[in-house]
Write a protein that holds these residues in place. Structure first.
Motif, PDB file in Angstrom:
ATOM      1  N   VAL A  16      15.482   9.750   6.410  1.00  0.00           N
ATOM      2  CA  VAL A  16      15.478  10.010   4.968  1.00  0.00           C
ATOM      3  C   VAL A  16      14.158   9.568   4.341  1.00  0.00           C
ATOM      4  O   VAL A  16      13.747   8.416   4.478  1.00  0.00           O
ATOM      5  CB  VAL A  16      16.658   9.295   4.286  1.00  0.00           C
ATOM      6  CG1 VAL A  16      16.571   9.417   2.772  1.00  0.00           C
ATOM      7  CG2 VAL A  16      17.975   9.865   4.792  1.00  0.00           C
ATOM      8  N   SER A  17      13.505  10.486   3.647  1.00  0.00           N
ATOM      9  CA  SER A  17      12.258  10.179   2.946  1.00  0.00           C
ATOM     10  C   SER A  17      12.592   9.615   1.577  1.00  0.00           C
ATOM     11  O   SER A  17      13.275  10.268   0.793  1.00  0.00           O
ATOM     12  CB  SER A  17      11.421  11.445   2.777  1.00  0.00           C
ATOM     13  OG  SER A  17      11.180  12.054   4.027  1.00  0.00           O
ATOM     14  N   PRO A  18      12.127   8.411   1.273  1.00  0.00           N
ATOM     15  CA  PRO A  18      12.495   7.801  -0.003  1.00  0.00           C
ATOM     16  C   PRO A  18      11.537   8.188  -1.123  1.00  0.00           C
ATOM     17  O   PRO A  18      10.334   8.331  -0.901  1.00  0.00           O
ATOM     18  CB  PRO A  18      12.382   6.308   0.276  1.00  0.00           C
ATOM     19  CG  PRO A  18      11.501   6.177   1.462  1.00  0.00           C
ATOM     20  CD  PRO A  18      11.368   7.523   2.136  1.00  0.00           C
ATOM     21  N   GLY A  19      12.059   8.329  -2.319  1.00  0.00           N
ATOM     22  CA  GLY A  19      11.220   8.356  -3.495  1.00  0.00           C
ATOM     23  C   GLY A  19      10.680   6.959  -3.762  1.00  0.00           C
ATOM     24  O   GLY A  19      11.052   5.991  -3.099  1.00  0.00           O
ATOM     25  N   ARG A  59       1.570  15.675   3.953  1.00  0.00           N
ATOM     26  CA  ARG A  59       1.261  15.815   2.522  1.00  0.00           C
ATOM     27  C   ARG A  59       2.443  15.436   1.626  1.00  0.00           C
ATOM     28  O   ARG A  59       2.607  15.972   0.529  1.00  0.00           O
ATOM     29  CB  ARG A  59       0.858  17.258   2.191  1.00  0.00           C
ATOM     30  CG  ARG A  59      -0.447  17.706   2.817  1.00  0.00           C
ATOM     31  CD  ARG A  59      -0.705  19.175   2.568  1.00  0.00           C
ATOM     32  NE  ARG A  59      -2.062  19.532   2.956  1.00  0.00           N
ATOM     33  CZ  ARG A  59      -3.104  19.559   2.121  1.00  0.00           C
ATOM     34  NH1 ARG A  59      -2.931  19.279   0.847  1.00  0.00           N
ATOM     35  NH2 ARG A  59      -4.306  19.873   2.551  1.00  0.00           N
ATOM     36  N   SER A  60       3.272  14.529   2.079  1.00  0.00           N
ATOM     37  CA  SER A  60       4.411  14.105   1.249  1.00  0.00           C
ATOM     38  C   SER A  60       4.953  12.789   1.792  1.00  0.00           C
ATOM     39  O   SER A  60       4.608  12.374   2.907  1.00  0.00           O
ATOM     40  CB  SER A  60       5.509  15.164   1.279  1.00  0.00           C
ATOM     41  OG  SER A  60       6.153  15.154   2.535  1.00  0.00           O
ATOM     42  N   HIS A  61       5.785  12.170   0.981  1.00  0.00           N
ATOM     43  CA  HIS A  61       6.550  11.022   1.467  1.00  0.00           C
ATOM     44  C   HIS A  61       7.266  11.444   2.743  1.00  0.00           C
ATOM     45  O   HIS A  61       7.660  12.605   2.884  1.00  0.00           O
ATOM     46  CB  HIS A  61       7.631  10.629   0.450  1.00  0.00           C
ATOM     47  CG  HIS A  61       7.113  10.060  -0.821  1.00  0.00           C
ATOM     48  ND1 HIS A  61       7.893   9.279  -1.647  1.00  0.00           N
ATOM     49  CD2 HIS A  61       5.904  10.146  -1.427  1.00  0.00           C
ATOM     50  CE1 HIS A  61       7.194   8.925  -2.711  1.00  0.00           C
ATOM     51  NE2 HIS A  61       5.982   9.441  -2.609  1.00  0.00           N
ATOM     52  N   THR A 115       2.432  -4.153   3.598  1.00  0.00           N
ATOM     53  CA  THR A 115       3.291  -3.056   4.055  1.00  0.00           C
ATOM     54  C   THR A 115       3.216  -1.905   3.051  1.00  0.00           C
ATOM     55  O   THR A 115       2.325  -1.869   2.202  1.00  0.00           O
ATOM     56  CB  THR A 115       4.736  -3.554   4.265  1.00  0.00           C
ATOM     57  OG1 THR A 115       5.504  -2.529   4.894  1.00  0.00           O
ATOM     58  CG2 THR A 115       5.395  -3.944   2.944  1.00  0.00           C
ATOM     59  N   GLY A 116       4.137  -0.956   3.169  1.00  0.00           N
ATOM     60  CA  GLY A 116       4.237   0.151   2.233  1.00  0.00           C
ATOM     61  C   GLY A 116       5.684   0.335   1.796  1.00  0.00           C
ATOM     62  O   GLY A 116       6.600  -0.242   2.382  1.00  0.00           O
ATOM     63  N   ASP A 117       5.879   1.133   0.771  1.00  0.00           N
ATOM     64  CA  ASP A 117       7.237   1.411   0.303  1.00  0.00           C
ATOM     65  C   ASP A 117       7.854   2.576   1.087  1.00  0.00           C
ATOM     66  O   ASP A 117       9.060   2.808   1.050  1.00  0.00           O
ATOM     67  CB  ASP A 117       7.244   1.720  -1.193  1.00  0.00           C
ATOM     68  CG  ASP A 117       6.297   2.856  -1.558  1.00  0.00           C
ATOM     69  OD1 ASP A 117       5.311   3.077  -0.822  1.00  0.00           O
ATOM     70  OD2 ASP A 117       6.533   3.534  -2.572  1.00  0.00           O
ATOM     71  N   HIS A 118       7.003   3.326   1.772  1.00  0.00           N
ATOM     72  CA  HIS A 118       7.419   4.458   2.605  1.00  0.00           C
ATOM     73  C   HIS A 118       6.161   4.948   3.298  1.00  0.00           C
ATOM     74  O   HIS A 118       5.057   4.448   3.018  1.00  0.00           O
ATOM     75  CB  HIS A 118       8.047   5.587   1.768  1.00  0.00           C
ATOM     76  CG  HIS A 118       7.179   6.045   0.639  1.00  0.00           C
ATOM     77  ND1 HIS A 118       6.057   6.834   0.827  1.00  0.00           N
ATOM     78  CD2 HIS A 118       7.229   5.762  -0.686  1.00  0.00           C
ATOM     79  CE1 HIS A 118       5.473   7.028  -0.333  1.00  0.00           C
ATOM     80  NE2 HIS A 118       6.150   6.388  -1.281  1.00  0.00           N
ATOM     81  N   LEU A 168       0.876  -1.169   0.000  1.00  0.00           N
ATOM     82  CA  LEU A 168       0.000   0.000   0.000  1.00  0.00           C
ATOM     83  C   LEU A 168       0.914   1.220   0.000  1.00  0.00           C
ATOM     84  O   LEU A 168       1.539   1.547   1.017  1.00  0.00           O
ATOM     85  CB  LEU A 168      -0.919   0.014   1.227  1.00  0.00           C
ATOM     86  CG  LEU A 168      -2.119  -0.956   1.181  1.00  0.00           C
ATOM     87  CD1 LEU A 168      -1.675  -2.380   1.423  1.00  0.00           C
ATOM     88  CD2 LEU A 168      -3.167  -0.545   2.207  1.00  0.00           C
ATOM     89  N   ASP A 169       1.010   1.854  -1.146  1.00  0.00           N
ATOM     90  CA  ASP A 169       1.982   2.937  -1.313  1.00  0.00           C
ATOM     91  C   ASP A 169       1.757   4.020  -0.249  1.00  0.00           C
ATOM     92  O   ASP A 169       0.636   4.482  -0.050  1.00  0.00           O
ATOM     93  CB  ASP A 169       1.827   3.531  -2.714  1.00  0.00           C
ATOM     94  CG  ASP A 169       3.071   4.261  -3.177  1.00  0.00           C
ATOM     95  OD1 ASP A 169       3.479   5.209  -2.499  1.00  0.00           O
ATOM     96  OD2 ASP A 169       3.626   3.854  -4.216  1.00  0.00           O
ATOM     97  N   GLY A 170       2.830   4.398   0.443  1.00  0.00           N
ATOM     98  CA  GLY A 170       2.717   5.465   1.447  1.00  0.00           C
ATOM     99  C   GLY A 170       1.883   5.076   2.653  1.00  0.00           C
ATOM    100  O   GLY A 170       1.286   5.941   3.301  1.00  0.00           O
ATOM    101  N   LEU A 171       1.869   3.776   2.999  1.00  0.00           N
ATOM    102  CA  LEU A 171       0.960   3.282   4.048  1.00  0.00           C
ATOM    103  C   LEU A 171       1.133   3.995   5.386  1.00  0.00           C
ATOM    104  O   LEU A 171       0.163   4.364   6.042  1.00  0.00           O
ATOM    105  CB  LEU A 171       1.168   1.768   4.237  1.00  0.00           C
ATOM    106  CG  LEU A 171       0.378   1.130   5.383  1.00  0.00           C
ATOM    107  CD1 LEU A 171      -1.124   1.246   5.147  1.00  0.00           C
ATOM    108  CD2 LEU A 171       0.762  -0.349   5.549  1.00  0.00           C
TER     109      LEU A 171
END
Lengths: 402, 402
Positions: free
Chosen positions: B64-67, B345-347, B335-338, B22-25
């Protein structure tokens, strides 16, 4: 911490970071089953924990008790195994001595030697600082190893620093301290016998001891010097270059000021006592992006085995937490450089409670203590990652990758 | 993750693995003190958590916030710092373009330029996809840099990809996007000025922009192109070679399909919406050993700052969990990727909730959320280790050593 990643991602912003280090914060359960931090009455830290992320940090490696140098280097984001710092270097920086890159520094203990050459007191009865200063000045004036320059600078009581200034010196040298009374001091030996520089440096150090013995011969009980912790200036990347932070340090003891200088922090003139340090923080708030505030008495109490006193120091810090919060740090960490459980009377390898407050925290507990931190979202993690977390929470890092 | 260890230990078996992303979970507490995931009504995930292991994963590094690229590469077991992926490469793979090893790719934004050459809209008013496709086809037909081949492929709206095909190209190039309106686009410059390849590639890219400007001159508002994210095909080890998995990807957005292709996954034609993706999973079940299922709208809602919508997307996924379980995965991760907290309002850099269900799990909680995961047996750990855990729980790894 990958410092290149920090260099790549860090951005200068208006937000401010405070890293409050209670030296030796971590402890062990006392008779009532609570640790020093858990037993202390800390209403402010507890309320802060309810709005903060918790975890436990590990300074060097599993099971390894860190000295003050590695403990702080880890907190500053440096790998302490890659950046060993000799005690002599810390002491030299701590007294404000401006070490040059090729200088060799060592810690001096004024000590007592019997007529037959055995050490009878490794600290010369802890002579008062005034006498220590006088003797350091005497050595500074009289020792002559020309063309090599020597500088002797007092620390506190029986402690001083010697710096040898020449090209081609090495810190691959053994100590002279026999570690026990009743034994003769050891000669300085090159720990790398193949190194020409180390052999020459050992000769210099031994010549220094010989001249010092002559100069101090009638100054019983401080009639000799022990040398230990030979070191040279480590080339640490600086905070402004790595993190783009204008960093300031507030500490009451020379060694911690020295550690902060190694990282490129500006050392502020601190007010007296813990409250004075926090006052200095408030007064200097506008001039810097990052503040390292070092509180010593937690560690001293732990080393004295005084559980109650350590808890009381923590309570004293707790009462000042609102003042720090009023200043408005974007990211605020409360932790230690290592644990110093009163039960052990020494630095220990135990992971250290870590609290990070920011608007972007995920709280897990309503109190601050070893067990509360064990259940935090940060888990148990290397102390080297603290700076990355602080930078992230202060919104001072760009995104990595697309 | 030590991929050599995976190569050494992995065995092909009948068991199947599902990695549901789930992207950005991950999120942050909202006004009621709960995160998006905690606030969502997730009876199926909660029941699953009671039979699963929990933990929190960290995609890249502390703070660190990942892309999306690094976030997914970590989940697939690759060190994202060792394998940087340019945005152009992701886009090219995402639209199904078959990149060759020597191809150079860049992201195109159709943009609006004033008569005096300043960018007035970096997205050309987000032109509809139909127009974007038409303009991409126009450039694809008209631009002539022979003997170098160029391909222009549309993505969505104002976005497209350009691929330069020649030997001896380099992606050590800077973007043309000035990042602000009112400024002129920048020329492409070699970031490594000593590289002959980079200088030549920069010239090619600048010639492309010049021709595009002529071709698009009467197509206001889409009368110019901005180029960014130059990249070449990274040589990632493939899933079948490292893990001996026949891997399939189910995703609705081009970039995630592209990421899966990089890892050697076969991209399946997905059904519509989240339910359609799960239907595709069920229909393709027999053909593969591993399924990466990517759910985009959690991230989109987080980026929009819409806490409620993000929670509702999670609820939509929750309702489909029984369908996935009915298929009978031996190991199933959610899970999520980030993290993408609605509050930010952002990664973000926050660790991401992770649930792993298998017959061999040690449960710790009866619900799935950030705080429940903080107390899980897996602790807080690098996302790179997810694949190892999935392989282990699916009994696809031999014992290491005797």
């Amino acid at each position: 911490m990958d410092l290149n990643l920090m260099r790549e991602l860090s951005v200068r912003t208006e937000s401010k970071i405070v890293l409050l280090v209670l030296d030796g914060l971590g402890g062990l359960p006392g008779p009532a089953g609570k640790t020093e931090l858990e037993a202390a009455g800390t209403p402010n830290l507890d309320a802060l924990a309810a709005r903060s992320e918790l975890g436990l940090i590990r300074p060097v490696a599993a099971g390894v008790s860190p000295g003050s140098g590695p403990g702080h280097l880890s907190l500053f984001g440096y790998d302490p195994l890659q950046h060993p710092v000799g005690r002599g270097v810390l002491s030299a920086l701590g007294v404000g001595f401006e070490l040059e890159d090729t200088d060799l520094a060592a810690r001096i203990n004024f000590a007592t030697m019997s007529e037959t050459g055995e050490i009878t007191d490794r600290r010369a009865g802890r002579i008062p600082s005034e006498l220590g200063s006088e003797l350091a000045a005497l050595l500074n004036e009289k020792v002559d190893l020309s063309p090599v320059e020597t500088f002797v600078v007092p620390e506190k009581e029986h402690r001083a620093v010697v710096v040898f200034r020449a090209e081609d010196l090495s810190d691959a040298l053994s100590d002279t301290d026999p570690q026990q009374t009743g034994k003769k001091p050891l000669p300085v030996r090159p720990t790398d016998p193949d190194s020409q520089k180390a052999r020459r440096s050992a000769e210099l150090a031994n010549a220094f001891v010989q001249q010092a013995n002559e100069i101090l011969s009638d100054r019983h009980p401080a009639n000799t010097v022990l040398l230990r912790g030979f070191g040279m200036h480590p080339a640490l990347p600086k905070f402004d270059e790595v993190y783009r932070l204008r960093a300031a340090a507030i500490a009451s003891y020379p060694m911690y000021k020295g550690l902060a200088r190694l990282a490129g922090m500006e050392v502020l003139q601190e007010g007296e006592g813990i409250a004075g340090e926090i006052r200095t923080l408030r007064e200097s708030w506008e001039g810097y992006d990052f503040f390292f505030v070092h509180i010593k008495p937690t560690d001293s109490a732990g080393e004295d085995g005084d559980f109650e006193r350590k808890a009381r120091v923590i309570e004293e810090v707790d009462a000042l937490i609102p003042e720090i919060l009023e200043a408005g740090p974007a990211a605020f960490a409360v932790t230690g450089d290592h644990s110093t459980p009163a039960a052990l009377r020494s630095h220990s390898w135990h992971p250290v409670p870590f609290l990070l407050h920011s608007r972007w925290a995920v709280p897990t507990a309503g109190g601050f203590g070893e067990r509360a931190c064990a259940g935090g979202v940060l888990g148990t993690f290397p102390a080297e990652e603290v700076m990355g977390l602080l930078m992230g929470h202060a919104l001072k890092l760009n995104r990595y990758g697309a």
